[in-house]
Design an enzyme around this catalytic site. Structure first.
Site, PDB file in Angstrom:
ATOM      1  N   HIS A 129       0.844  -1.191   0.000  1.00 12.61           N
ATOM      2  CA  HIS A 129       0.000   0.000   0.000  1.00 12.61           C
ATOM      3  C   HIS A 129       0.880   1.241   0.000  1.00 12.61           C
ATOM      4  O   HIS A 129       1.898   1.262   0.687  1.00 12.61           O
ATOM      5  CB  HIS A 129      -0.921   0.015   1.231  1.00 12.61           C
ATOM      6  CG  HIS A 129      -2.047   0.969   1.071  1.00 12.61           C
ATOM      7  ND1 HIS A 129      -1.938   2.297   1.374  1.00 12.61           N
ATOM      8  CD2 HIS A 129      -3.304   0.784   0.596  1.00 12.61           C
ATOM      9  CE1 HIS A 129      -3.079   2.900   1.099  1.00 12.61           C
ATOM     10  NE2 HIS A 129      -3.926   2.018   0.618  1.00 12.61           N
ATOM     11  N   ASP A 141      -7.926  -5.106  -1.106  1.00 13.64           N
ATOM     12  CA  ASP A 141      -8.347  -5.925  -2.244  1.00 13.64           C
ATOM     13  C   ASP A 141      -8.079  -7.417  -2.063  1.00 13.64           C
ATOM     14  O   ASP A 141      -8.598  -8.224  -2.831  1.00 13.64           O
ATOM     15  CB  ASP A 141      -7.614  -5.455  -3.514  1.00 13.64           C
ATOM     16  CG  ASP A 141      -8.006  -4.040  -3.881  1.00 13.64           C
ATOM     17  OD1 ASP A 141      -9.204  -3.760  -3.879  1.00 13.64           O
ATOM     18  OD2 ASP A 141      -7.110  -3.223  -4.143  1.00 13.64           O
TER      19      ASP A 141
HETATM   20  N1  ACO Z   1       4.272  -7.464  -4.908  1.00 19.06           N
HETATM   21  C1  ACO Z   1       5.617  -7.553  -4.976  1.00 19.06           C
HETATM   22  N2  ACO Z   1       6.461  -6.533  -4.716  1.00 19.06           N
HETATM   23  C2  ACO Z   1       5.908  -5.374  -4.376  1.00 19.06           C
HETATM   24  C3  ACO Z   1       4.510  -5.198  -4.285  1.00 19.06           C
HETATM   25  C4  ACO Z   1       3.688  -6.304  -4.560  1.00 19.06           C
HETATM   26  N3  ACO Z   1       2.367  -6.195  -4.485  1.00 19.06           N
HETATM   27  N4  ACO Z   1       4.243  -3.932  -3.930  1.00 19.06           N
HETATM   28  C5  ACO Z   1       5.419  -3.330  -3.804  1.00 19.06           C
HETATM   29  N5  ACO Z   1       6.438  -4.199  -4.075  1.00 19.06           N
HETATM   30  C6  ACO Z   1       7.883  -3.927  -3.978  1.00 19.06           C
HETATM   31  C7  ACO Z   1       8.390  -3.140  -5.175  1.00 19.06           C
HETATM   32  O1  ACO Z   1       8.842  -3.976  -6.200  1.00 19.06           O
HETATM   33  C8  ACO Z   1       9.496  -2.337  -4.539  1.00 19.06           C
HETATM   34  O2  ACO Z   1      10.607  -3.172  -4.366  1.00 19.06           O
HETATM   35  P1  ACO Z   1      12.132  -2.534  -4.438  1.00 19.06           P
HETATM   36  O3  ACO Z   1      12.248  -1.650  -3.232  1.00 19.06           O
HETATM   37  O4  ACO Z   1      13.026  -3.717  -4.401  1.00 19.06           O
HETATM   38  O5  ACO Z   1      12.199  -1.782  -5.737  1.00 19.06           O
HETATM   39  C9  ACO Z   1       8.970  -2.026  -3.129  1.00 19.06           C
HETATM   40  O6  ACO Z   1       8.067  -3.109  -2.837  1.00 19.06           O
HETATM   41  C10 ACO Z   1       8.228  -0.724  -3.036  1.00 19.06           C
HETATM   42  O7  ACO Z   1       7.291  -0.714  -4.106  1.00 19.06           O
HETATM   43  P2  ACO Z   1       6.679   0.595  -4.715  1.00 19.06           P
HETATM   44  O8  ACO Z   1       6.083   0.272  -6.042  1.00 19.06           O
HETATM   45  O9  ACO Z   1       7.684   1.713  -4.638  1.00 19.06           O
HETATM   46  O10 ACO Z   1       5.574   0.897  -3.639  1.00 19.06           O
HETATM   47  P3  ACO Z   1       4.387   1.867  -3.826  1.00 19.06           P
HETATM   48  O11 ACO Z   1       4.089   2.391  -2.483  1.00 19.06           O
HETATM   49  O12 ACO Z   1       4.625   2.842  -4.916  1.00 19.06           O
HETATM   50  O13 ACO Z   1       3.234   0.914  -4.364  1.00 19.06           O
HETATM   51  C11 ACO Z   1       1.279  -0.268  -4.594  1.00 19.06           C
HETATM   52  C12 ACO Z   1       2.049   0.701  -3.721  1.00 19.06           C
HETATM   53  C13 ACO Z   1       1.036   0.358  -5.964  1.00 19.06           C
HETATM   54  C14 ACO Z   1      -0.064  -0.518  -3.948  1.00 19.06           C
HETATM   55  C15 ACO Z   1       2.078  -1.572  -4.722  1.00 19.06           C
HETATM   56  O14 ACO Z   1       2.279  -2.138  -3.452  1.00 19.06           O
HETATM   57  C16 ACO Z   1       1.419  -2.570  -5.650  1.00 19.06           C
HETATM   58  O15 ACO Z   1       1.650  -2.500  -6.867  1.00 19.06           O
HETATM   59  N6  ACO Z   1       0.600  -3.508  -5.101  1.00 19.06           N
HETATM   60  C17 ACO Z   1      -0.133  -4.408  -5.937  1.00 19.06           C
HETATM   61  C18 ACO Z   1      -1.345  -3.693  -6.500  1.00 19.06           C
HETATM   62  C19 ACO Z   1      -2.406  -3.487  -5.446  1.00 19.06           C
HETATM   63  O16 ACO Z   1      -2.719  -4.364  -4.667  1.00 19.06           O
HETATM   64  N7  ACO Z   1      -2.975  -2.270  -5.468  1.00 19.06           N
HETATM   65  C20 ACO Z   1      -4.055  -1.902  -4.552  1.00 19.06           C
HETATM   66  C21 ACO Z   1      -3.579  -0.849  -3.611  1.00 19.06           C
HETATM   67  S1  ACO Z   1      -4.775  -0.452  -2.434  1.00 19.06           S
HETATM   68  C22 ACO Z   1      -5.962   0.367  -3.265  1.00 19.06           C
HETATM   69  O17 ACO Z   1      -5.796   1.084  -4.189  1.00 19.06           O
HETATM   70  C23 ACO Z   1      -7.238   0.072  -2.855  1.00 19.06           C
END
Ligand code: ACO
Length: 394
Positions: free
Chosen positions: A278, A335
């Site tokens: 998140h 989700d």
């Molecule tokens: N699975 C695997 N790795 C992940 C995930 C995931 N779901 N989410 C983040 N990471 C990793 C990234 O690869 C990154 O790794 P690194 O540091 O080695 O590069 C690190 O965790 C940070 O990730 P970011 O993308 O910078 O985190 P951000 O805060 O921007 O992303 C997000 C948040 C978009 C929700 C992300 O966690 C994601 O893509 N999750 C899956 C999609 C999802 O479930 N979205 C719903 C969000 S809640 C909502 O809108 C209701």
């Protein structure tokens, strides 16, 4: 301490905060989040209490007005919802133009603007009464539109709303009744849907709500602003994640892929584990906790034995014991379990993000109203230009 020598074109220092992660775009009285402690409150009330004690419509009024509505206020707003549940016959005909393969989110967004064409007074929202009517129109009609889009997609006739039913029961009726066979939902199903909508009702400055505020800041009307919110919600990193996780679980289940191998692919960044992580919460998402417990309860009550629930539990267990997820604070988000509940209710996967949109509508409306009430300036972020310096076509 910002070095502005590279900020070509800037007349003043500009802060670069990509995605506004550390920039407060506004002041707001609506929703409070503590990311470290996993706290979510609307108007001061913890989400756990709201989920237990209020209905979705009471939650909507709490978000708009700051107080739990009195029985009289609730009745007046519920009457407005009933008065506005039908679609104008002209609006209904628009459905004939969409192909059955049209995505329900595209249809929803388009139809919200279409509805506004039949309500020219929505452009004149100046007092509490006109706001009340517009808010009721949106909340009520979005449910009718969503169910109608589903019916069209499966080639069934559209079902008219039933004014005698509650908000959630009426939606289920429009989704699942067929001519000469009225669907009578079990109270457990109605309660589960109510819970789902409440848990999606608001989440402060998320991507779609920020979009609604941004569009609203140009003084665009409520319908136009919320139609934009639907589009922002659609993406798989936001509301579309509830479809993505369900597809991921389905695929894992049908291919019987080894979970360890799947997690290895996530860690190698071949794909993400949807429903995890998140942008704000750095510990658990309190909505996910409530939905996780509800998934067990709802499926047991409905006598549904869904192998995807067991699979989701195993995935969560593996992830929460893996340093990749722990070190990055990746926990289940809203989700992760919501789709399993929707599936048990009988909602098809391609409607999941539409369900999120119906639930989020009160939050979008409350934020749009806040922008208006505060007479906010038009939102206008700046940028750091990184393109070529001046060139000549000569
Ligand atoms: N699975 C695997 N790795 C992940 C995930 C995931 N779901 N989410 C983040 N990471 C990793 C990234 O690869 C990154 O790794 P690194 O540091 O080695 O590069 C690190 O965790 C940070 O990730 P970011 O993308 O910078 O985190 P951000 O805060 O921007 O992303 C997000 C948040 C978009 C929700 C992300 O966690 C994601 O893509 N999750 C899956 C999609 C999802 O479930 N979205 C719903 C969000 S809640 C909502 O809108 C209701």
């Amino acid at each position: 301490g910002l070095d502005i020598t590279g900020l070509r074109g800037a007349t003043k220092a500009i802060t670069l905060d990509e995605g506004y992660r550390n920039t407060g775009a506004c002041e707001s009285n609506i929703t409070f989040i503590n990311p470290e402690k996993g706290i979510l409150r609307h108007r001061g009330y913890p989400i756990e209490q709201i989920a237990e004690k209020l209905s979705f419509i009471e939650t909507a009024l709490l978000l708009f007005e700051g107080e739990v509505p009195s029985p009289d206020r609730l009745k007046r707003f519920s009457d407005l919802l009933t008065a506005n549940e039908m679609l104008h016959e002209g609006v209904r005909q628009f459905f004939d133009g969409f192909p059955s393969t049209g995505h329900p989110m595209a249809i929803l967004s388009a139809m919200i603007n279409t509805v506004s064409c039949y309500q020219p007074d929505v452009m004149e929202l100046e007092d509490e009464d006109t706001f009340d009517v517009s808010a009721a129109q949106l909340i009520s009609k979005v449910r009718t539109v969503a169910a109608a889009a589903y019916k069209m997609s499966i080639g069934h006739p559209i079902m008219y709303p039933d004014p005698n039913l509650s908000y959630c029961a009426n939606f289920l009726h429009m989704m699942f009744s067929i001519p000469k066979k009225v669907y009578e939902p079990d109270q457990d199903i109605v309660d589960a849907l109510n819970l789902f909508f409440i848990l999606h009702a608001d989440h402060e400055q998320n991507c779609s709500t920020s979009t609604v505020r941004l569009v609203g800041s140009s003084q665009a009307n409520l319908f136009a602003s919320c139609a934009a919110g639907v589009c922002a919600l659609w993406g798989p990193l936001h509301g579309g994640a509830n479809v993505a996780i369900m597809n991921q679980l389905q695929e894992l289940h049908s291919t019987k892929m080894d979970l360890g191998k799947f997690i290895e692919g996530v860690k190698q960044k071949e794909y993400r584990l949807f429903g995890f992580g998140h942008p704000v919460y750095k510990s658990f998402d309190p909505r996910a906790k409530i939905l996780s417990a509800a998934a067990d309860r709802v499926l047991a009550k409905l006598g549904v034995n869904d192998p995807l629930l067991e699979l989701a539990r195993r995935l969560e267990d593996v992830a929460l014991n893996d340093d990749y997820f722990v070190s990055r604070n990746l926990y289940p988000n809203v989700d992760f379990y919501s789709g399993i509940i929707l599936r048990a209710i009988g909602i098809p996967v391609n409607m999941f993000t539409v369900m999120f949109a119906i639930g989020r509508m009160p939050g979008w409306i409350a934020h749009w109203k806040e922008v208006r009430d505060r007479k906010s300036k038009i939102y206008r972020p700046r940028q750091i230009y990184t393109g070529p310096t001046e060139r000549s076509l000569a």
